[in-house]
Design a protein around this motif. Structure first.
Motif, mmCIF file in Angstrom:
data_model
loop_
_atom_site.group_PDB
_atom_site.id
_atom_site.type_symbol
_atom_site.label_atom_id
_atom_site.label_comp_id
_atom_site.label_asym_id
_atom_site.label_seq_id
_atom_site.Cartn_x
_atom_site.Cartn_y
_atom_site.Cartn_z
ATOM 1 N N LYS A 63 -7.172 29.427 -44.500
ATOM 2 C CA LYS A 63 -8.145 29.975 -43.539
ATOM 3 C C LYS A 63 -7.831 31.438 -43.266
ATOM 4 N N GLU A 64 -6.540 31.756 -43.329
ATOM 5 C CA GLU A 64 -6.089 33.124 -43.078
ATOM 6 C C GLU A 64 -5.190 33.550 -44.232
ATOM 7 N N PRO A 65 -5.652 34.449 -45.107
ATOM 8 C CA PRO A 65 -4.846 34.851 -46.271
ATOM 9 C C PRO A 65 -3.655 35.750 -45.942
ATOM 10 N N LEU A 66 -3.631 36.290 -44.716
ATOM 11 C CA LEU A 66 -2.525 37.148 -44.290
ATOM 12 C C LEU A 66 -1.622 36.391 -43.331
ATOM 13 N N CYS A 67 -0.372 36.774 -43.279
ATOM 14 C CA CYS A 67 0.579 36.137 -42.362
ATOM 15 C C CYS A 67 0.502 36.847 -41.008
ATOM 16 N N THR A 68 -0.550 36.550 -40.276
ATOM 17 C CA THR A 68 -0.751 37.190 -38.974
ATOM 18 C C THR A 68 0.253 36.687 -37.934
ATOM 19 N N ALA A 69 0.803 35.488 -38.142
ATOM 20 C CA ALA A 69 1.767 34.920 -37.193
ATOM 21 C C ALA A 69 3.197 35.373 -37.463
ATOM 22 N N CYS A 70 3.446 36.029 -38.590
ATOM 23 C CA CYS A 70 4.800 36.502 -38.907
ATOM 24 C C CYS A 70 5.233 37.549 -37.885
ATOM 25 N N THR A 71 6.537 37.619 -37.651
ATOM 26 C CA THR A 71 7.038 38.561 -36.653
ATOM 27 C C THR A 71 7.963 39.623 -37.256
ATOM 28 N N ASP A 72 8.221 39.563 -38.558
ATOM 29 C CA ASP A 72 9.084 40.562 -39.198
ATOM 30 C C ASP A 72 8.233 41.473 -40.081
ATOM 31 N N GLU A 73 8.844 42.080 -41.097
ATOM 32 C CA GLU A 73 8.114 43.019 -41.965
ATOM 33 C C GLU A 73 7.012 42.354 -42.782
ATOM 34 N N ARG A 74 6.948 41.024 -42.755
ATOM 35 C CA ARG A 74 5.888 40.300 -43.481
ATOM 36 C C ARG A 74 4.606 40.156 -42.666
ATOM 37 N N LYS A 75 4.631 40.595 -41.410
ATOM 38 C CA LYS A 75 3.448 40.491 -40.548
ATOM 39 C C LYS A 75 2.255 41.193 -41.189
ATOM 40 N N PRO A 105 4.533 30.417 -43.588
ATOM 41 C CA PRO A 105 3.566 31.484 -43.340
ATOM 42 C C PRO A 105 2.345 31.031 -42.540
ATOM 43 N N GLU A 106 2.185 29.726 -42.359
ATOM 44 C CA GLU A 106 1.059 29.243 -41.552
ATOM 45 C C GLU A 106 1.303 29.458 -40.059
ATOM 46 N N ASN A 107 2.580 29.338 -39.630
ATOM 47 C CA ASN A 107 2.854 29.508 -38.205
ATOM 48 C C ASN A 107 3.797 30.679 -37.906
ATOM 49 N N GLY A 108 4.297 31.338 -38.959
ATOM 50 C CA GLY A 108 5.156 32.495 -38.789
ATOM 51 C C GLY A 108 6.585 32.179 -38.394
ATOM 52 N N LYS A 109 6.942 30.897 -38.332
ATOM 53 C CA LYS A 109 8.291 30.518 -37.917
ATOM 54 C C LYS A 109 9.241 30.546 -39.108
ATOM 55 N N THR A 110 10.476 30.973 -38.821
ATOM 56 C CA THR A 110 11.533 30.991 -39.824
ATOM 57 C C THR A 110 12.549 29.929 -39.445
ATOM 58 N N TYR A 111 12.951 29.149 -40.444
ATOM 59 C CA TYR A 111 13.862 28.041 -40.243
ATOM 60 C C TYR A 111 15.126 28.240 -41.083
#
Length: 143
Positions: A63-75, A105-111
């Protein structure tokens, strides 16, 4: 002559089996909700054995081709081609790669990440941790 040819064949088979028992290669991730193939991720090692993984192909239109939820340089960067696995290293005592992280990349969380080849390297157990909580996926190797 026969013995050396047989030895060479067995050695080659052993190398092939070992190569398959690593996370390196092309993998198909499965969507948690639909249980359908979601993306193809290529995992490679750098010169010092540290693994990274990039999204090589999307199998489900996002639905979203960009990682809008990312919080690092991948935002706001495209999910396609994005490095989602970083810094994993082989554990000293077992066939497990850990110490790195994986991005959803769907929720921007890093594990925190733990990868374990299973079924003779045909599948890869991916486990992402946040504290004591974890989520597990099984990826399929693409031959």
């Amino acid at each position: 002559m026969k013995e050396s040819a047989l030895s060479l064949l067995l050695a080659a088979a052993g190398v092939s089996a070992f190569a398959q028992a690593t996370p390196e290669g092309l993998w198909r991730s499965i969507d948690d909700d639909t249980n359908k193939p979601k993306a193809e991720i290529r995992i490679v090692a750098n010169g010092s054995g540290v693994l990274t993984g990039k999204v090589e192909k999307a199998l489900i239109e996002s639905k979203e081709p960009l990682c809008t939820a990312c919080t690092d340089e991948r935002k706001d960067k495209p999910k396609l081609g994005m490095e989602i696995i970083r810094g994993a290293k082989k554990a000293a005592s077992e066939a497990v790669w850990e110490g790195g992280n994986i991005l959803d990349p769907e929720n921007g969380k890093t594990y925190a990440l733990k990868m374990t080849p299973i079924e003779d390297g045909k599948k890869l157990q991916i486990r992402g941790y946040i504290g004591p909580f974890y989520r597990t996926q099984i990826w399929q190797r693409i031959e």
